[in-house]
Design an enzyme around this catalytic site. Structure first.
Site, mmCIF file in Angstrom:
data_model
loop_
_atom_site.group_PDB
_atom_site.id
_atom_site.type_symbol
_atom_site.label_atom_id
_atom_site.label_comp_id
_atom_site.label_asym_id
_atom_site.label_seq_id
_atom_site.Cartn_x
_atom_site.Cartn_y
_atom_site.Cartn_z
ATOM 1 N N ARG A 173 63.244 67.454 47.284
ATOM 2 C CA ARG A 173 62.112 67.766 48.167
ATOM 3 C C ARG A 173 62.485 67.649 49.644
ATOM 4 N NH1 ARG A 173 61.353 62.938 45.669
ATOM 5 N NH2 ARG A 173 61.111 61.045 46.947
ATOM 6 N N TYR A 174 63.667 67.061 49.940
ATOM 7 C CA TYR A 174 64.050 66.852 51.328
ATOM 8 C C TYR A 174 65.089 67.855 51.842
ATOM 9 C CZ TYR A 174 61.818 62.301 50.647
ATOM 10 O OH TYR A 174 60.926 61.306 50.376
ATOM 11 N N ILE A 175 65.685 68.640 50.969
ATOM 12 C CA ILE A 175 66.764 69.536 51.387
ATOM 13 C C ILE A 175 66.386 70.985 51.090
ATOM 14 C CG2 ILE A 175 68.593 67.826 51.183
ATOM 15 C CD1 ILE A 175 69.203 68.818 48.420
ATOM 16 N N ALA A 220 67.043 63.736 47.679
ATOM 17 C CA ALA A 220 66.113 64.268 46.687
ATOM 18 C C ALA A 220 65.809 65.736 46.997
ATOM 19 C CB ALA A 220 64.832 63.444 46.692
#
Length: 675
Positions: free
Chosen positions: A113-115, A111
């Protein structure tokens, strides 16, 4: 009344036509087809510009980048995220941190928001220059976005692109970074050059049918054989994942086109798909089948359609590269001229400052009581030094002099100032020298990029010419075709356990079957499920070019026997042909296959005046001719029986050899009257 009903319809058609044309133009230019000059689609250009606006050297959460890009892009966040991941996975312009998916396995990215991501050093150096960029209002008028980026590398050919618009599509192949820049150098020097694709998944490419960015490419996976029972796939064809490839192999195995025991995917940073073969199957035999029946070999049809001067055009890679090279030279020249203007302006300001301080011109304004008098005094005091300057003095120059602080005047270092002026003059001279040879300067710029970045982007795909795989030759003989004389049916669905099969042969679904009938008729057919051919089939077999037929037949009108040899005849599927002239008493007495070492015994009708009633014949002595040849007459008497005696002594009588599909003539030959 007709005018009243037709007018609204006409207006409606006009409305649809106009709106459809607007929609078509929008999809072509704003979504699907990339621009020739910077090689980018609008969403990619907006992502890169947003990353440039946000750039502080550190990584940014992809979710934040997507949100900022939405200020420029009128479509949803998912399309921006997908485009960003795709662009980042190409590996040139965006540095990644986190799970951006795997181009080898097809795994999806985490997602947003994680990378995290940021511009790569190559992108910072080659894509952005505000002085060369034309900006327009964004879709809502709140921000400015670039019409196109002043790219200094041929991004269109480097990244490649795919897109489907209204009435057209583009499929541009990616190329190697170093080879593209070397081709640009050759273009600047007026030398010939050729460019071929380079795929990030590696593989082997046959460019025989490649037509300068169009035409056809054949791509293969790279296969290795660690041992005779194992095949390992280490590189993939264009745009294929290991998941797609494994599915195609399993589908071929279920269709009995190849035999495997297991298939395992160990792919991580590198491709590794291990295929274990079934018992009795060797790797060498299976490789051709993998290329023939699975996606281990793919055919790709490139189409280089791009937006050029605001219109879609079909181009070649050479045309695109020359345009990019001319644009690069023009942009570098504009940069040099802008830099030259800045350096000259800097020299002018430093020289004015030097004159103002060293000649103590500031003393003359100490007693002036108004601003206008101060300006006038400075202008008058600078008149004697006009010859030392390169341009006229402006009001901005005077304002700049008045802003000099007393502390700077008191600490003014004449020697250092003179040294700085000489340094600026040296830079100005260097820029002017570069402007006199823009071709050489552009070549130097490209060579510098190759030296610093070339080793990071080696060629991934191997260029090699390979032959077409013969599907018939690679196919397994997994079908058994049977012929039941009593019912007259032939096909691979006629099973021996259901009925006694008189003739049978093993073949694949790609083979062609040759049928030879007792009366000399023959034809070639595809492998049938179940087909009625009648009760008179004498021989059934797979068509092969190296077959040699040895035929002894009785010719009806003369009631004499002839022998002839011929190779596999040419044919049209389903058409009937004859081995000899048609007659109600003509029939095949014996049919053998083989090129050499065949012998037959011919039994003749008894005659009181004849010493022998049988003769032996070596078929090697009969020349191989065409199927239409009449052949050599066996004897002047009626032939009663023909027997195959290959490999037996000459004198003793032997029983005819029983072979599948081959035998002696019917028993009624023994009942012919004596001559």
């Amino acid at each position: 009344m007709s005018e009243i009903t037709e007018t609204p319809r006409g207006k409606l058609h006009q409305l649809f036509d106009a709106n459809f044309l607007d929609y078509t133009a929008y999809v072509i230019r704003e979504r699907a087809i990339p621009d020739t000059d910077d090689g980018l689609k609008p969403v990619q250009r907006r992502i890169l510009q947003t990353l440039h606006n946000m750039d502080d050297g550190r990584f940014h959460k992809v979710a934040n980048v997507v949100g900022e890009t939405m200020k420029l892009h009128p479509h949803g966040d998912q399309s921006i995220f997908d485009a960003l991941v795709n662009l980042a996975n190409k590996g040139y312009l965006i540095d990644r941190q986190g799970n951006f998916g795997n181009i080898f396995t097809g795994d999806q990215a985490s997602a947003p928001r994680y990378i995290e991501c940021r511009l790569s050093p190559l992108a910072r150096e080659t894509l952005f220059n505000r002085d060369l960029t034309e900006f327009v209002d964004s879709y809502d008028g709140r921000m400015q976005e670039p019409v196109r980026l002043p790219a200094k590398i041929p991004l269109l050919l480097l990244l490649g692109a795919e897109g489907i618009a209204v009435g057209m599509a583009t499929k541009i192949m990616p190329h190697n970074f170093t080879e593209l820049l070397q081709a640009q150098i050759a273009c600047l020097r007026g030398e010939p050059f050729a460019m071929y694709p380079d795929f990030p998944r590696g593989g082997i490419i046959d460019v025989t049918g490649y037509d300068h960015g169009n035409g056809r490419l054949r791509c293969r996976a790279r296969l290795s054989q660690p041992d005779p029972k194992t095949i390992v796939i280490t590189e993939l064809p264009y745009n294929l994942t290991t998941q797609n490839l494994i599915e195609s192999i399993e589908k071929a195995a279920k269709a009995n086109k190849l035999k495997i025991a297991s298939i395992n995917d160990y792919t991580a940073e590198k491709v590794e798909v291990e295929i274990k073969l079934a018992r009795g199957v060797l790797a060498e035999e299976t490789i051709d089948a993998l290329y023939a029946f699975t996606d281990c070999e793919l055919s790709v049809s490139p189409s280089l359609v791009t937006i050029e001067d605001n219109l879609p055009r079909q181009r070649t890679v050479e045309e695109v590269l020359r345009r990019n090279t001319d644009l690069l030279k023009a942009n570098l020249e504009r940069e040099l001229r802008i830099e030259l203007g800045r350096m000259e302006e800097k020299w002018h300001a430093r020289k004015l400052e030097q004159i103002f301080i060293e000649e103590r011109l500031y003393k003359e304004i100490e007693e002036k009581i108004n601003y206008k008098a101060v300006i006038s005094t400075i202008r008058q005091s600078l008149v004697p030094f006009a010859a030392e300057l390169q341009r006229k003095i402006t009001g901005e120059d005077v304002e700049r002099l008045l802003e000099i602080k007393i502390r700077r005047i008191s600490r003014y270092d004449i020697n250092r100032q003179e040294k700085e002026l000489r340094e600026i003059e040296k830079q100005i001279g260097q820029i002017k020298q570069q402007l006199t040879d823009m071709v050489g300067f552009t070549i130097g710029h490209l060579e510098d990029l190759i030296a610093r970045y070339g080793e990071h982007f080696p060629r991934q795909s191997e260029l090699r010419t390979f032959d077409e795989v013969d599907a018939r030759a690679a196919a397994l003989s997994n079908l058994t075709v049977g012929y039941h004389r009593e019912s007259g049916f032939l096909g691979h669905k006629i099973k021996a356990e259901d009925t006694a099969v008189d003739l049978e042969c093993s073949c694949s679904e790609y083979d062609r079957l040759l049928l030879i009938f007792k009366d000399g008729l023959y034809k070639v057919i595809n492998v049938p499920d179940k087909l009625f051919v009648g009760p008179d089939v004498l021989w059934l077999g797979v068509v092969k070019n190296d077959l040699v037929f040895n035929l002894v037949y009785r010719h009806g009108p003369e009631n004499l026997a002839y022998v002839k040899r011929f190779a596999m005849p040419r044919f049209i599927i389903g058409r009937e042909y004859r081995l000899f002239e048609e007659h109600k008493r003509s029939a095949i007495l014996l049919l053998l296959l083989g090129r050499e070492g065949l012998r037959i015994r011919v039994s003749l009708a008894p005659s009181a005046r004849a010493r022998l009633n049988a003769v032996e014949l070596d078929l090697d002595e009969v020349l191989i001719k065409g199927v239409a040849a009449r052949g050599k007459r066996v004897a002047t008497r009626t032939v009663r029986k023909v027997t195959d005696i290959t490999g037996t002594p000459r004198k003793p009588q032997v029983t005819p050899l029983e072979l599948p599909g081959i035998g002696s003539a019917p028993d009624d030959t023994d009942k012919q009257p004596d001559e």
